[in-house]
Design a protein around this motif. Structure first.
Motif, PDB file in Angstrom:
ATOM      1  N   ASN A   1       0.779  -1.130  -0.107  1.00  0.00           N
ATOM      2  CA  ASN A   1       0.029   0.223  -0.028  1.00  0.00           C
ATOM      3  C   ASN A   1       0.672   1.251   0.044  1.00  0.00           C
ATOM      4  N   ASN A   2       2.079   1.352   0.154  1.00  0.00           N
ATOM      5  CA  ASN A   2       2.940   2.469   0.200  1.00  0.00           C
ATOM      6  C   ASN A   2       3.622   2.772  -0.997  1.00  0.00           C
ATOM      7  N   ILE A   3       3.310   2.437  -2.179  1.00  0.00           N
ATOM      8  CA  ILE A   3       3.886   2.688  -3.414  1.00  0.00           C
ATOM      9  C   ILE A   3       4.108   4.100  -3.609  1.00  0.00           C
ATOM     10  N   ILE A   4       2.811   4.732  -3.416  1.00  0.00           N
ATOM     11  CA  ILE A   4       3.001   6.267  -3.708  1.00  0.00           C
ATOM     12  C   ILE A   4       3.983   7.021  -2.858  1.00  0.00           C
ATOM     13  N   VAL A   5       4.159   6.421  -1.622  1.00  0.00           N
ATOM     14  CA  VAL A   5       5.005   7.174  -0.558  1.00  0.00           C
ATOM     15  C   VAL A   5       6.497   6.909  -1.197  1.00  0.00           C
ATOM     16  N   MET A   6       6.925   5.523  -1.725  1.00  0.00           N
ATOM     17  CA  MET A   6       8.185   5.212  -2.341  1.00  0.00           C
ATOM     18  C   MET A   6       8.511   6.106  -3.663  1.00  0.00           C
ATOM     19  N   VAL A   7       7.509   6.296  -4.059  1.00  0.00           N
ATOM     20  CA  VAL A   7       7.700   6.921  -5.458  1.00  0.00           C
ATOM     21  C   VAL A   7       8.108   8.551  -5.209  1.00  0.00           C
ATOM     22  N   MET A   8       7.395   8.986  -3.928  1.00  0.00           N
ATOM     23  CA  MET A   8       7.571  10.216  -3.589  1.00  0.00           C
ATOM     24  C   MET A   8       9.001  10.382  -2.879  1.00  0.00           C
ATOM     25  N   PHE A   9       9.189   9.482  -2.121  1.00  0.00           N
ATOM     26  CA  PHE A   9      10.599   9.384  -1.269  1.00  0.00           C
ATOM     27  C   PHE A   9      11.794   9.428  -2.299  1.00  0.00           C
ATOM     28  N   ILE A  10      11.489   8.501  -3.200  1.00  0.00           N
ATOM     29  CA  ILE A  10      12.644   8.436  -4.075  1.00  0.00           C
ATOM     30  C   ILE A  10      12.937   9.675  -5.089  1.00  0.00           C
ATOM     31  N   ALA A  11      11.862  10.303  -5.411  1.00  0.00           N
ATOM     32  CA  ALA A  11      11.747  11.443  -6.347  1.00  0.00           C
ATOM     33  C   ALA A  11      12.221  12.614  -5.288  1.00  0.00           C
TER      34      ALA A  11
ATOM     35  N   ALA B   1      23.959   5.112  -2.973  1.00  0.00           N
ATOM     36  CA  ALA B   1      23.476   5.827  -1.886  1.00  0.00           C
ATOM     37  C   ALA B   1      22.089   6.115  -2.206  1.00  0.00           C
ATOM     38  N   LEU B   2      21.283   6.159  -3.086  1.00  0.00           N
ATOM     39  CA  LEU B   2      19.758   6.051  -3.492  1.00  0.00           C
ATOM     40  C   LEU B   2      19.429   4.496  -2.993  1.00  0.00           C
ATOM     41  N   LEU B   3      20.235   3.493  -3.491  1.00  0.00           N
ATOM     42  CA  LEU B   3      19.844   2.202  -3.131  1.00  0.00           C
ATOM     43  C   LEU B   3      20.046   2.018  -1.706  1.00  0.00           C
ATOM     44  N   ALA B   4      20.809   2.554  -0.980  1.00  0.00           N
ATOM     45  CA  ALA B   4      21.087   2.509   0.322  1.00  0.00           C
ATOM     46  C   ALA B   4      19.982   3.018   0.998  1.00  0.00           C
ATOM     47  N   SER B   5      19.582   3.950   0.740  1.00  0.00           N
ATOM     48  CA  SER B   5      18.272   4.900   1.355  1.00  0.00           C
ATOM     49  C   SER B   5      17.086   3.926   0.975  1.00  0.00           C
ATOM     50  N   ILE B   6      16.714   3.462   0.002  1.00  0.00           N
ATOM     51  CA  ILE B   6      15.725   2.766  -0.393  1.00  0.00           C
ATOM     52  C   ILE B   6      15.574   1.247   0.460  1.00  0.00           C
ATOM     53  N   THR B   7      16.928   0.861   0.708  1.00  0.00           N
ATOM     54  CA  THR B   7      16.859  -0.561   1.399  1.00  0.00           C
ATOM     55  C   THR B   7      16.597  -0.182   2.774  1.00  0.00           C
ATOM     56  N   ALA B   8      16.997   0.938   3.227  1.00  0.00           N
ATOM     57  CA  ALA B   8      16.826   1.495   4.765  1.00  0.00           C
ATOM     58  C   ALA B   8      15.236   1.722   4.831  1.00  0.00           C
ATOM     59  N   ILE B   9      14.841   2.304   4.211  1.00  0.00           N
ATOM     60  CA  ILE B   9      13.366   2.806   4.129  1.00  0.00           C
ATOM     61  C   ILE B   9      12.469   1.392   4.177  1.00  0.00           C
ATOM     62  N   VAL B  10      12.751   0.511   3.427  1.00  0.00           N
ATOM     63  CA  VAL B  10      11.990  -0.451   3.309  1.00  0.00           C
ATOM     64  C   VAL B  10      11.927  -1.267   4.432  1.00  0.00           C
ATOM     65  N   PHE B  11      13.094  -1.629   5.163  1.00  0.00           N
ATOM     66  CA  PHE B  11      13.459  -2.471   6.160  1.00  0.00           C
ATOM     67  C   PHE B  11      12.827  -1.581   7.397  1.00  0.00           C
ATOM     68  N   PHE B  12      12.982  -0.485   7.541  1.00  0.00           N
ATOM     69  CA  PHE B  12      12.206   0.346   8.572  1.00  0.00           C
ATOM     70  C   PHE B  12      10.810   0.087   8.630  1.00  0.00           C
ATOM     71  N   THR B  13      10.357   0.108   7.296  1.00  0.00           N
ATOM     72  CA  THR B  13       8.862  -0.112   7.181  1.00  0.00           C
ATOM     73  C   THR B  13       8.209  -1.379   7.616  1.00  0.00           C
ATOM     74  N   VAL B  14       9.121  -2.480   7.299  1.00  0.00           N
ATOM     75  CA  VAL B  14       8.842  -3.732   7.761  1.00  0.00           C
ATOM     76  C   VAL B  14       8.797  -3.799   9.421  1.00  0.00           C
ATOM     77  N   ILE B  15       9.921  -3.394   9.995  1.00  0.00           N
ATOM     78  CA  ILE B  15      10.173  -3.517  11.611  1.00  0.00           C
ATOM     79  C   ILE B  15       9.164  -2.543  12.246  1.00  0.00           C
ATOM     80  N   ALA B  16       8.768  -1.661  11.651  1.00  0.00           N
ATOM     81  CA  ALA B  16       7.722  -0.630  12.242  1.00  0.00           C
ATOM     82  C   ALA B  16       6.590  -1.300  12.297  1.00  0.00           C
ATOM     83  N   SER B  17       6.259  -2.004  10.966  1.00  0.00           N
ATOM     84  CA  SER B  17       4.736  -2.347  10.772  1.00  0.00           C
ATOM     85  C   SER B  17       4.546  -3.722  11.684  1.00  0.00           C
ATOM     86  N   TYR B  18       5.815  -4.627  11.772  1.00  0.00           N
ATOM     87  CA  TYR B  18       5.542  -5.725  12.791  1.00  0.00           C
ATOM     88  C   TYR B  18       5.139  -5.202  14.200  1.00  0.00           C
ATOM     89  N   ILE B  19       5.812  -4.374  14.687  1.00  0.00           N
ATOM     90  CA  ILE B  19       5.727  -3.803  15.874  1.00  0.00           C
ATOM     91  C   ILE B  19       4.150  -3.041  16.234  1.00  0.00           C
TER      92      ILE B  19
END
Length: 256
Positions: free
Chosen positions: A60-70, A106-124
């Motif tokens: 459900n967060n595709i639009i957020v990822m698009v904005m984040f990357i942009a 650097a952009l790949l590292a930021s994407i990876t970080a935000i994805v795994f932050f999302t997973v951890i936060a959503s588990y909690i």
């Protein structure tokens, strides 16, 4: 080269915008939880539990990822070009191709970080709100297998098309040299992509379409041929737009 990559990664992770998007993701998770808990049952398409919530959030967060990357790509390229940081870096013994490569990493590292932050936060948040649950569900349909392993596989899969989209936006930022136009064109791609699906198989080659679907393909018993076919399309976006960016910046006089 390693020092250049380290410097670019450091610059990304010290941006306030990066942590602002983390806050936005938490707010969106809270909204999804509120809808599940407090909307009338007839308006809820399927039940939710804690181990399933990360899969729903990724989808459900595709639009957020698009904005984040942009926003990040625009800041890394267009804003640095405007404020002269490009010149400072390229005055050192650094090739322009290495410079673009470091930006991409650097952009790949930021994407990876935000994805795994999302997973951890959503588990909690999901487990606190719904409890862990008895089985992993994807849009209400049971998914066989270890729920954490499947979720991590889905998370890794979501990174690939996002990285391909990142290279597209880096190229746009180099061409336009303008933050607003870069973000606007990235959003335009997001809006236009669903329209392409009306024209047969054309839509399946859209990088936005792959951002929406690739993480589901890898957990829905897709054939290896289908998975590698999609990876090939994603790789084509990344490689072609990286080459395009490298060619453009080699020809561009950024030191004036």
């Amino acid at each position: 080269m390693f020092g250049l990559i380290k410097n670019e990664v450091y610059k990304v992770f010290r941006l306030k915008k990066f942590y602002l998007f983390m806050g936005v993701l938490i707010v969106l998770q809270a909204v999804q939880i509120f809808q599940q808990l407090f909307l009338p049952s007839e308006r809820i398409a399927y039940k939710m539990n804690g181990q399933s919530f990360p899969l729903e959030v990724i989808g459900n967060n595709i639009i957020v990822m698009v904005m984040f990357i942009a926003v990040l790509a625009a800041d890394m390229i267009a804003d640095e070009y405007r404020n002269g940081t490009f010149k400072l870096v390229l005055l050192r013994p650094v090739s322009r191709i290495q410079f673009i490569g470091a930006k991409a990493v650097a952009l790949l590292a930021s994407i990876t970080a935000i994805v795994f932050f999302t997973v951890i936060a959503s588990y909690i948040t999901g487990t606190i709100a719904f409890g862990w649950g008895d089985q992993l569900l994807l849009q209400g349909v049971p998914v066989a297998g270890n729920s954490i392993a499947i979720t991590l596989k889905s998370a890794f899969a979501s990174i690939l098309p996002s990285a391909g989209f990142g290279m597209v936006v880096i190229f746009i930022a180099l061409i336009t040299e303008n933050i607003g136009i870069t973000i606007g064109l990235a959003l335009a791609l997001f809006i236009i992509s669903p329209l392409l699906e009306r024209y047969g198989n054309i839509g399946s080659y859209s990088i936005i379409h792959l951002m929406n679907t690739f993480h589901k393909i890898v957990i829905n018993s897709a054939t290896l041929k289908e998975v590698f076919s999609n990876i090939g399309v994603i790789a084509a976006y990344a490689v072609l737009f990286y080459i395009g960016s490298a060619i453009f910046i080699k020809r561009k006089d950024v030191l004036l």
